[in-house]
Scaffold this active site. Structure first.
Site, PDB file in Angstrom:
ATOM      1  N   LYS A 173       0.870  -1.185   0.000  1.00  0.00           N
ATOM      2  CA  LYS A 173       0.000   0.000   0.000  1.00  0.00           C
ATOM      3  C   LYS A 173       0.898   1.223   0.000  1.00  0.00           C
ATOM      4  O   LYS A 173       2.044   1.146   0.456  1.00  0.00           O
ATOM      5  CB  LYS A 173      -0.872   0.005   1.266  1.00  0.00           C
ATOM      6  N   ASP A 215      -7.054   4.238  -4.617  1.00  0.00           N
ATOM      7  CA  ASP A 215      -7.693   4.140  -3.301  1.00  0.00           C
ATOM      8  C   ASP A 215      -8.292   5.526  -3.058  1.00  0.00           C
ATOM      9  O   ASP A 215      -8.526   6.263  -4.037  1.00  0.00           O
ATOM     10  CB  ASP A 215      -6.669   3.761  -2.214  1.00  0.00           C
TER      11      ASP A 215
HETATM   12  P1  NDP Z   1     -12.903   7.832  -3.014  1.00  0.00           P
HETATM   13  O1  NDP Z   1     -11.809   8.802  -2.804  1.00  0.00           O
HETATM   14  O2  NDP Z   1     -13.462   7.618  -4.355  1.00  0.00           O
HETATM   15  O3  NDP Z   1     -14.136   8.184  -2.036  1.00  0.00           O
HETATM   16  C1  NDP Z   1     -13.955   8.248  -0.667  1.00  0.00           C
HETATM   17  C2  NDP Z   1     -15.263   8.668  -0.031  1.00  0.00           C
HETATM   18  O4  NDP Z   1     -15.146   8.569   1.383  1.00  0.00           O
HETATM   19  C3  NDP Z   1     -15.627  10.123  -0.314  1.00  0.00           C
HETATM   20  O5  NDP Z   1     -17.017  10.264  -0.313  1.00  0.00           O
HETATM   21  C4  NDP Z   1     -14.996  10.847   0.863  1.00  0.00           C
HETATM   22  O6  NDP Z   1     -15.577  12.099   1.167  1.00  0.00           O
HETATM   23  C5  NDP Z   1     -15.262   9.870   1.976  1.00  0.00           C
HETATM   24  N1  NDP Z   1     -14.230  10.035   3.016  1.00  0.00           N
HETATM   25  C6  NDP Z   1     -12.889   9.953   2.858  1.00  0.00           C
HETATM   26  N2  NDP Z   1     -12.257  10.210   4.014  1.00  0.00           N
HETATM   27  C7  NDP Z   1     -13.230  10.458   4.896  1.00  0.00           C
HETATM   28  C8  NDP Z   1     -13.226  10.777   6.278  1.00  0.00           C
HETATM   29  N3  NDP Z   1     -12.070  10.908   6.954  1.00  0.00           N
HETATM   30  N4  NDP Z   1     -14.427  10.945   6.890  1.00  0.00           N
HETATM   31  C9  NDP Z   1     -15.601  10.823   6.200  1.00  0.00           C
HETATM   32  N5  NDP Z   1     -15.662  10.517   4.892  1.00  0.00           N
HETATM   33  C10 NDP Z   1     -14.505  10.351   4.266  1.00  0.00           C
HETATM   34  O7  NDP Z   1     -12.354   6.470  -2.389  1.00  0.00           O
HETATM   35  P2  NDP Z   1     -12.865   4.974  -2.638  1.00  0.00           P
HETATM   36  O8  NDP Z   1     -14.327   4.966  -2.825  1.00  0.00           O
HETATM   37  O9  NDP Z   1     -11.974   4.376  -3.644  1.00  0.00           O
HETATM   38  O10 NDP Z   1     -12.486   4.292  -1.246  1.00  0.00           O
HETATM   39  C11 NDP Z   1     -13.392   4.230  -0.133  1.00  0.00           C
HETATM   40  C12 NDP Z   1     -12.959   3.147   0.823  1.00  0.00           C
HETATM   41  O11 NDP Z   1     -12.930   1.886   0.128  1.00  0.00           O
HETATM   42  C13 NDP Z   1     -11.567   3.307   1.426  1.00  0.00           C
HETATM   43  O12 NDP Z   1     -11.561   2.774   2.731  1.00  0.00           O
HETATM   44  C14 NDP Z   1     -10.700   2.426   0.537  1.00  0.00           C
HETATM   45  O13 NDP Z   1      -9.516   1.987   1.179  1.00  0.00           O
HETATM   46  C15 NDP Z   1     -11.657   1.276   0.285  1.00  0.00           C
HETATM   47  N6  NDP Z   1     -11.360   0.445  -0.884  1.00  0.00           N
HETATM   48  C16 NDP Z   1     -11.301   1.003  -2.133  1.00  0.00           C
HETATM   49  C17 NDP Z   1     -11.040   0.193  -3.230  1.00  0.00           C
HETATM   50  C18 NDP Z   1     -11.086   0.723  -4.620  1.00  0.00           C
HETATM   51  O14 NDP Z   1     -11.029  -0.110  -5.560  1.00  0.00           O
HETATM   52  N7  NDP Z   1     -11.208   1.998  -4.853  1.00  0.00           N
HETATM   53  C19 NDP Z   1     -10.719  -1.232  -3.057  1.00  0.00           C
HETATM   54  C20 NDP Z   1     -10.893  -1.722  -1.721  1.00  0.00           C
HETATM   55  C21 NDP Z   1     -11.163  -0.885  -0.686  1.00  0.00           C
HETATM   56  P3  NDP Z   1     -14.742  13.440   0.874  1.00  0.00           P
HETATM   57  O15 NDP Z   1     -14.866  13.639  -0.599  1.00  0.00           O
HETATM   58  O16 NDP Z   1     -15.426  14.480   1.680  1.00  0.00           O
HETATM   59  O17 NDP Z   1     -13.334  13.192   1.314  1.00  0.00           O
END
Ligand code: NDP
Length: 450
Positions: free
Chosen positions: A130, A170
């Site tokens: 990571k 991510d």
């Molecule tokens: P994105 O950046 O596309 O979206 C993240 C979302 O989570 C946004 O809506 C963001 O809001 C919100 N968010 C981020 N940080 C915080 C926080 N501290 N408090 C509240 N909301 C928050 O990321 P992904 O959708 O790709 O990833 C989301 C989760 O899924 C993560 O945990 C990631 O590790 C996991 N994941 C992702 C994969 C992938 O293929 N993308 C694979 C496996 C797991 P804001 O815009 O306000 O920051």
């Protein structure tokens, strides 16, 4: 730090905490795994003698580097970059890059550690890693994001490669960032290889990769529900986040006949009691992926409630899919979900539920899936993207989706195999930890003291 009923777990954790001070998310992830694995290791002395768990909590390599870049005003900005190469026993390192101001060593070590188990569960040959940076993409222009990505890759390129370590997206890293990173890698190395996944379709990407994590999570939840004779049809689903994972979890749950009623971002959540249908979801895609706006704008557009500074878990639902970030669903919120009749919680994000929340789900025998199992769809299709890159042949979306579905069913079966108790209740945390561990542990034993 939580105390275990098992003194061996506490003894193990004391050493881990002393060696990795201040890395609280890493401690949390290791604790959860140690709780399941230490009793299993006690029954299998070869793993104890081989000190496999002790080796697995020590990354094979940690890289930390400076990322200087020029902003639009011509001012120099400096961020910190990381890559944690955690374990390569069963394949080249594989894991995403996160760009978020909260990124530090402890978060990336927790994610890299989880990734080792997750990648093993997928059945594909991938080790775990990571990386990322404390860079905040919010409010930055496309040009600033590009300059930052180019500077990051100018250092990272020497540590990665299609047979060595293959990063992906991510939080904060989607198609735009992967494009900038890939372009810079290609320019420096003078070669076109599958060194990153999540690429655009015209330049080596796989169909269904953007959808994979969200779809995979819903496929996994569907399998869990089926063990109780339920399905998504007619169910009310609460989702947090509004990024990649949340968007496609919403789409698939809706395809399967459910009504998704919430989405959120770090500022607050929206509650749409009529459900987020395909048209409204198209608005979210545009809002989040192109305009890069806030979820609050959905509430204005569709005249629904917006709760500033709150998370969605107080809203009554049948199924909860936390898809935003770590520790976003705590014990109190878990209690509210259960009291409101929630029957299933499936993690789309990594470690979104706190230990207190997970303990409550287990106590009340709610269906609960840990991210390392239920969100493994993303890395699975990344693995399939690597295969297509090696063959230089793209697969049709039906074929990739079918393979994704089969992998999620197989992960579910593995969790049931290792996690089913005498009373029939499946502890998916235990199942995923042991199921992910065995393959890596046996490979490490076979490869000697490395
Ligand atoms: P994105 O950046 O596309 O979206 C993240 C979302 O989570 C946004 O809506 C963001 O809001 C919100 N968010 C981020 N940080 C915080 C926080 N501290 N408090 C509240 N909301 C928050 O990321 P992904 O959708 O790709 O990833 C989301 C989760 O899924 C993560 O945990 C990631 O590790 C996991 N994941 C992702 C994969 C992938 O293929 N993308 C694979 C496996 C797991 P804001 O815009 O306000 O920051």
């Amino acid at each position: 730090m939580e105390q275990s009923q098992n003194p061996q777990v506490n003894e193990f954790m004391t050493k881990v905490i002393a060696k990795n001070p201040g890395e609280v998310e890493f401690h949390q992830a290791v604790f959860e795994v140690a709780e399941s694995l230490i009793p299993y290791i006690e029954e299998h002395p070869k793993y104890k003698k081989g000190k496999i768990l002790e080796r697995m909590v020590e990354p094979e390599r940690v890289l930390m580097f400076r990322i200087p870049w020029l902003d639009d005003k011509g001012e120099i900005q400096i961020n910190r970059g990381f890559r944690i190469q955690m374990n390569s026993a069963i394949g080249p390192y594989k894991g995403g890059l996160r760009l978020h101001p909260t990124v530090y060593l402890g978060i990336l070590k927790f994610l890299a550690f989880e990734q080792v188990f997750k990648n093993s569960l997928t059945t594909l040959p991938m080790g775990g890693s990571k990386g990322g940076s404390d860079f905040d993409p919010k409010g930055k222009s496309d040009s600033e994001v590009m300059h930052f990505c180019q500077s990051l890759m100018t250092e990272l390129y020497r540590h990665i490669g299609p047979n060595l370590d293959i990063p992906a997206g991510d939080i904060g890293v989607g198609g735009r960032e992967i494009g900038f990173l890939f372009g810079q890698y290609k320019r420096i190395k003078n070669e076109f290889t599958g060194v990153l996944t999540g690429k655009g379709l015209q330049w080596g990407g796989s169909l269904i990769r953007p959808e994979a994590t969200g779809y995979g999570n819903v496929y996994f939840a569907k399998e869990m529900l089926a063990t109780k004779g339920f399905d998504f049809k007619g169910k009310t689903v609460s989702i947090s986040g509004s990024g990649n994972v949340a968007q496609f979890a919403t789409q698939k749950a809706t395809h399967l006949g459910a009504k998704v009623i919430t989405l959120s971002d770090s500022s607050g959540f929206i509650y749409d009691p009529k459900g987020i249908d395909a048209k409204k979801l198209a608005f979210v895609f545009e809002l989040k992926n192109i305009k890069r706006g806030r979820i609050k704008e959905y509430a204005t557009k569709y005249n629904v409630e917006y709760y500033e500074g709150h998370r969605p878990w107080g809203i009554k639902c049948d199924i909860a899919l936390p898809c935003a970030t770590q520790n976003e669903l705590n014990g109190e919120e878990a209690k509210i979900l259960i009291d409101n009749g929630c029957i299933c919680v499936s993690e789309g994000a990594n470690m979104p539920c706190t230990p207190e929340a997970i303990n409550l789900f287990h106590e009340k025998k709610i269906l609960f899936a840990p991210g390392k199992a239920s969100n493994a769809g993303g890395v699975s299709v990344s693995g399939l993207e690597m295969t297509q890159n090696s063959m230089r042949l793209p697969w049709a979306s039906e074929e990739v989706d079918k393979k994704l579905h089969e992998i999620m069913v197989s992960i579910h079966n593995t969790c049931v195999k290792y996690g089913k108790g005498d009373d029939g209740y499946v502890n998916y945390v235990k199942g995923a930890n042991i199921g992910g561990f065995v393959k890596v542990a046996d490979a490490m034993l076979a490869q000697g003291t490395v």
